[in-house]
Design an enzyme around this catalytic site. Sequence first.
Site, PDB file in Angstrom:
ATOM      1  N   HIS A 134      51.613  53.087  79.692  1.00  0.00           N
ATOM      2  CA  HIS A 134      50.555  52.439  78.896  1.00  0.00           C
ATOM      3  C   HIS A 134      49.704  51.448  79.684  1.00  0.00           C
ATOM      4  CE1 HIS A 134      52.037  54.533  75.495  1.00  0.00           C
ATOM      5  NE2 HIS A 134      52.942  53.671  75.085  1.00  0.00           N
ATOM      6  N   HIS A 154      48.251  52.423  69.396  1.00  0.00           N
ATOM      7  CA  HIS A 154      49.715  52.510  69.285  1.00  0.00           C
ATOM      8  C   HIS A 154      50.226  51.869  67.990  1.00  0.00           C
ATOM      9  CE1 HIS A 154      53.783  53.048  70.558  1.00  0.00           C
ATOM     10  NE2 HIS A 154      53.489  53.249  71.830  1.00  0.00           N
ATOM     11  N   GLU A 178      50.216  59.065  68.268  1.00  0.00           N
ATOM     12  CA  GLU A 178      49.250  58.589  69.251  1.00  0.00           C
ATOM     13  C   GLU A 178      48.468  59.771  69.824  1.00  0.00           C
ATOM     14  OE1 GLU A 178      51.706  56.023  72.037  1.00  0.00           O
ATOM     15  OE2 GLU A 178      53.180  56.731  70.572  1.00  0.00           O
TER      16      GLU A 178
END
Length: 344
Positions: free
Chosen positions: A109, A178, A309
């Site tokens: 991420h 997220h 996601e």
Amino acid sequence: MTTVRREAFGRMPAEEGGGEVEKFVLQSDSVRVEILSFGCIIATLETKDRDGQFSDVVLGFDTLEGYTRKHPFFGAVVGRVANRIANGRFSLDGKEYQLFLNNGPNSLHGGAKGFDKVLWSPQVLPNGVRFFRLSPDGEEGYPGDLKVWVTYTLSGRELAINYQAQTSKTTPISLTNHAYFNLAGQGSRDIYDHEISIEADSYLPVDSTKIPTGEVAAVQGTGFDLRQPVELGKHLQKFHLDGFDHNFCLHQGQDRHLVARVFHPPTGRTMEVHTTQPGIQFYTGNNLDGSLKGKGAATYPKHSAFCLETQNWPDAVNKPHFPNVLLHPGEEYNHTTWLIFNTA
């Protein structure tokens, strides 16, 4: 008709530059969303049940302090590259890039300080808010000055999230939000009574560190076949699964298509996900452990929320046969995801 309101939410700690964090409240007849200028975080998302009662269906915190401390990316926009990059390494034009390792041997991420941990510049729109930031060349090890715009707009029951970016050097990019959802209301014990379907004929098997092996596997005849709705708790038991944290491979193409649907029979709440992205990571909150104090002093145990996601496939920068994840100078990255909340 959507109303948009802005208000102060807190100040960043002095060591983080001390900037002002604002909260933007988007409200229609059926949905109310609160979004922060820190991390473009969806902090609250209230929708009606079949009796017209509103509940907040996303996990998060009451104060900025919750979001500036360590947490599992609640509600945030993550990038430059969502999901995992194997060993935090990739090569571009003969040059090797090394990213920060923040997920075992991998980069996750965006690295140590990704897009979820920075202040964005907001601009109020008639029915939403647009955030901008410049991610400088070399930030978290990524090449190129990257200009990024994230736009949230609310119309009726539909929340649209649009991501745009331009770069000065070729760079991998894959942006997603997220948010952790529980359609029974945040703070509810689990998601086992949710019914889920995902429009995907294949998924990506992963190794022990959650990196795709490279195989694109058919869902047919496996626990990953979610093309027809399944009740989550029973499905996990039936296939002896500890939960999901996998990329499902979607129809390729730039057009909008329905990719997932979640139904919560006790409240009647439904959520549909439409996107232009080639993948969707379905995650069932396997790493939640009840240790975080969330909104209204709620605790969030394992499997108390799900994430859907929309993004490119994980580690695509190292897998040439995966969808292209590179953005070149002169091109525009432009993807949209739509979340539609209803009752049945």
